[in-house]
Design a protein around this motif. Structure first.
Motif, PDB file in Angstrom:
ATOM      1  N   LEU A  48       0.825  -1.210   0.000  1.00 14.57           N
ATOM      2  CA  LEU A  48       0.000   0.000   0.000  1.00 14.57           C
ATOM      3  C   LEU A  48       0.858   1.258   0.000  1.00 14.57           C
ATOM      4  O   LEU A  48       0.530   2.244  -0.682  1.00 14.57           O
ATOM      5  CB  LEU A  48      -0.926  -0.014   1.219  1.00 14.57           C
ATOM      6  CG  LEU A  48      -2.050  -1.061   1.195  1.00 14.57           C
ATOM      7  CD1 LEU A  48      -2.827  -1.032   2.502  1.00 14.57           C
ATOM      8  CD2 LEU A  48      -2.981  -0.839   0.016  1.00 14.57           C
ATOM      9  N   LEU A  49       1.956   1.230   0.735  1.00 12.27           N
ATOM     10  CA  LEU A  49       2.865   2.388   0.743  1.00 12.27           C
ATOM     11  C   LEU A  49       3.500   2.596  -0.628  1.00 12.27           C
ATOM     12  O   LEU A  49       3.629   3.736  -1.095  1.00 12.27           O
ATOM     13  CB  LEU A  49       3.936   2.195   1.816  1.00 12.27           C
ATOM     14  CG  LEU A  49       3.465   2.329   3.271  1.00 12.27           C
ATOM     15  CD1 LEU A  49       4.588   1.964   4.234  1.00 12.27           C
ATOM     16  CD2 LEU A  49       2.975   3.749   3.557  1.00 12.27           C
ATOM     17  N   TRP A  51       2.195   1.678  -3.477  1.00 16.47           N
ATOM     18  CA  TRP A  51       1.101   2.140  -4.335  1.00 16.47           C
ATOM     19  C   TRP A  51       0.857   3.632  -4.122  1.00 16.47           C
ATOM     20  O   TRP A  51       0.764   4.401  -5.099  1.00 16.47           O
ATOM     21  CB  TRP A  51      -0.142   1.316  -4.007  1.00 16.47           C
ATOM     22  CG  TRP A  51      -1.378   1.658  -4.797  1.00 16.47           C
ATOM     23  CD1 TRP A  51      -1.499   2.555  -5.808  1.00 16.47           C
ATOM     24  CD2 TRP A  51      -2.669   1.082  -4.616  1.00 16.47           C
ATOM     25  NE1 TRP A  51      -2.796   2.592  -6.270  1.00 16.47           N
ATOM     26  CE2 TRP A  51      -3.527   1.694  -5.560  1.00 16.47           C
ATOM     27  CE3 TRP A  51      -3.181   0.118  -3.753  1.00 16.47           C
ATOM     28  CZ2 TRP A  51      -4.877   1.361  -5.640  1.00 16.47           C
ATOM     29  CZ3 TRP A  51      -4.520  -0.211  -3.853  1.00 16.47           C
ATOM     30  CH2 TRP A  51      -5.349   0.409  -4.778  1.00 16.47           C
ATOM     31  N   GLU A  52       0.780   4.051  -2.875  1.00  8.83           N
ATOM     32  CA  GLU A  52       0.569   5.468  -2.552  1.00  8.83           C
ATOM     33  C   GLU A  52       1.700   6.326  -3.106  1.00  8.83           C
ATOM     34  O   GLU A  52       1.468   7.381  -3.722  1.00  8.83           O
ATOM     35  CB  GLU A  52       0.467   5.643  -1.044  1.00  8.83           C
ATOM     36  CG  GLU A  52       0.176   7.061  -0.572  1.00  8.83           C
ATOM     37  CD  GLU A  52      -1.291   7.431  -0.671  1.00  8.83           C
ATOM     38  OE1 GLU A  52      -1.594   8.639  -0.777  1.00  8.83           O
ATOM     39  OE2 GLU A  52      -2.138   6.517  -0.637  1.00  8.83           O
ATOM     40  N   GLY A  53       2.937   5.854  -2.909  1.00  7.75           N
ATOM     41  CA  GLY A  53       4.088   6.611  -3.399  1.00  7.75           C
ATOM     42  C   GLY A  53       4.113   6.703  -4.914  1.00  7.75           C
ATOM     43  O   GLY A  53       4.448   7.762  -5.475  1.00  7.75           O
ATOM     44  N   VAL A  55       1.524   6.599  -7.010  1.00 12.47           N
ATOM     45  CA  VAL A  55       0.470   7.506  -7.469  1.00 12.47           C
ATOM     46  C   VAL A  55       0.902   8.951  -7.309  1.00 12.47           C
ATOM     47  O   VAL A  55       0.702   9.794  -8.214  1.00 12.47           O
ATOM     48  CB  VAL A  55      -0.837   7.237  -6.694  1.00 12.47           C
ATOM     49  CG1 VAL A  55      -1.870   8.335  -6.978  1.00 12.47           C
ATOM     50  CG2 VAL A  55      -1.408   5.885  -7.071  1.00 12.47           C
ATOM     51  N   ARG A  56       1.518   9.262  -6.171  1.00  8.38           N
ATOM     52  CA  ARG A  56       1.940  10.650  -5.929  1.00  8.38           C
ATOM     53  C   ARG A  56       3.156  11.026  -6.775  1.00  8.38           C
ATOM     54  O   ARG A  56       3.247  12.146  -7.287  1.00  8.38           O
ATOM     55  CB  ARG A  56       2.246  10.841  -4.443  1.00  8.38           C
ATOM     56  CG  ARG A  56       1.020  10.703  -3.551  1.00  8.38           C
ATOM     57  CD  ARG A  56       1.374  10.893  -2.079  1.00  8.38           C
ATOM     58  NE  ARG A  56       0.215  10.721  -1.226  1.00  8.38           N
ATOM     59  CZ  ARG A  56      -0.659  11.680  -0.927  1.00  8.38           C
ATOM     60  NH1 ARG A  56      -0.489  12.895  -1.446  1.00  8.38           N
ATOM     61  NH2 ARG A  56      -1.695  11.448  -0.137  1.00  8.38           N
ATOM     62  N   ALA A  67      -5.230   6.616  -5.190  1.00  7.60           N
ATOM     63  CA  ALA A  67      -4.304   6.298  -4.107  1.00  7.60           C
ATOM     64  C   ALA A  67      -5.048   5.551  -3.002  1.00  7.60           C
ATOM     65  O   ALA A  67      -6.261   5.729  -2.821  1.00  7.60           O
ATOM     66  CB  ALA A  67      -3.688   7.577  -3.558  1.00  7.60           C
ATOM     67  N   PRO A  68      -4.364   4.703  -2.248  1.00  6.05           N
ATOM     68  CA  PRO A  68      -5.018   4.020  -1.129  1.00  6.05           C
ATOM     69  C   PRO A  68      -5.668   4.971  -0.132  1.00  6.05           C
ATOM     70  O   PRO A  68      -6.712   4.649   0.440  1.00  6.05           O
ATOM     71  CB  PRO A  68      -3.864   3.245  -0.476  1.00  6.05           C
ATOM     72  CG  PRO A  68      -2.902   3.015  -1.584  1.00  6.05           C
ATOM     73  CD  PRO A  68      -2.980   4.236  -2.438  1.00  6.05           C
ATOM     74  N   SER A  69      -5.078   6.152   0.041  1.00 11.18           N
ATOM     75  CA  SER A  69      -5.673   7.128   0.962  1.00 11.18           C
ATOM     76  C   SER A  69      -7.030   7.599   0.446  1.00 11.18           C
ATOM     77  O   SER A  69      -7.969   7.804   1.226  1.00 11.18           O
ATOM     78  CB  SER A  69      -4.730   8.320   1.131  1.00 11.18           C
ATOM     79  OG  SER A  69      -4.434   8.915  -0.129  1.00 11.18           O
ATOM     80  N   ALA A  70      -7.167   7.745  -0.887  1.00  8.03           N
ATOM     81  CA  ALA A  70      -8.455   8.146  -1.469  1.00  8.03           C
ATOM     82  C   ALA A  70      -9.489   7.036  -1.314  1.00  8.03           C
ATOM     83  O   ALA A  70     -10.665   7.297  -1.030  1.00  8.03           O
ATOM     84  CB  ALA A  70      -8.271   8.499  -2.945  1.00  8.03           C
TER      85      ALA A  70
END
Length: 282
Positions: A48-49, A51-53, A55-56, A67-70
């Protein structure tokens, strides 16, 4: 020092060594248990980290890959909507699971005692199983309407074949020596079935049920793709057409968590009821 005390020293030392060895063994078992639980969680967190990185870092647009946060934000904001749509899917999957597996167990029993029935109808079951689920779904919708019935039927069909194969093998996979012993003990056919064949088939059955626990949810979702106004499958279609990727991913997460929970319950039941078969079940 008396001779009794001299002989007692090695005995006491042996007990101490045994206690220390048992303590080390228990500590290692606890470590392995927690390691088995934590490693998948750590792996998922790392993915997940990453993936998040990604996307950003690469500026990937949300409608392509959120992003996983979204996705987490949508899970929180639309939790009520997601649970509302999970309910019909869960009902369809559970009823299909029960119906398909019950039918498979009954037919497997008939196959074991009537070889002619197996020779006649097992190829039919194979042919039905080879038809893709997406091809069965429209036919069942035409036959049963657009309510929950075709979704339950699809979930039942997708559960049916693995349980039929495993249950038939489990009921039949009894050694001649065991059957001869039951005959020597003057066991009735009912006793042979419940005390020998059925117990022997339980590990095979639980293996099939764990597969069915996941495929039943898939069957219910696929049925909802053909025609439904609510459910996880319907929500996936709506989110796809609206290019609402965060909602799409959140819906997939909810469906996957439910499927994994269902699988976990079957695994718990297996370990609960098959303690005598723990080594083989693991």
């Amino acid at each position: 020092m008396s001779s009794q005390a001299v002989h007692a020293l090695p005995i006491a030392s042996a007990f101490t060594d045994d206690a220390e060895a048992q303590a080390r063994f228990d500590s290692m078992q606890r470590y392995l248990k927690w390691r088995k639980r934590l490693l998948p969680l750590i792996a998922v967190a790392c993915l997940l980290l990453l993936w998040e990185g990604a996307v950003r870092a690469f500026g990937i647009r949300p409608f392509i890959a959120p992003a996983p946060s979204a996705v987490a934000a949508v899970l929180y904001a639309k939790f009520g909507l997601l649970m509302q749509n999970l309910v019909p899917t869960a009902i369809e999957a559970l009823l299909g699971f029960l119906l398909g597996n019950a039918a498979a167990i009954l037919i497997a029993t008939a196959f074991v005692y009537k070889r002619t029935l197996e020779e006649a109808f097992f190829p039919v079951a194979v042919m039905i199983n080879t038809v893709p689920v997406v091809a069965k779904a429209p036919i069942l919708v035409l036959l049963l309407g657009n309510g929950m019935e075709p979704k339950i039927a699809i979930a039942a069909l997708i559960c049916f074949f693995p349980t039929l194969v495993n249950m038939t093998r489990g009921l039949r996979d009894v050694s001649p020596q065991q059957l001869e012993l039951m005959r020597i003990l003057s066991a009735s056919p009912r006793e042979v079935f419940f005390k020998l064949r059925l117990l022997n088939a339980l590990p095979y059955l639980f293996s099939a049920l764990k597969i069915a626990a996941s495929t039943a949810v898939i069957g219910a979702i696929v049925g909802e793709w053909i025609g439904a106004t609510s459910g996880i499958g319907a929500l996936i279609i709506q989110a796809t057409y609206n290019f609402d990727s965060p909602l799409l991913y959140a819906t997939i997460v909810v469906g996957s968590v439910f499927s994994a929970t269902f699988f976990g319950l079957i695994s718990w039941a297996e370990h609960r009821f098959l303690k005598w078969n723990a080594g083989r079940a693991s």
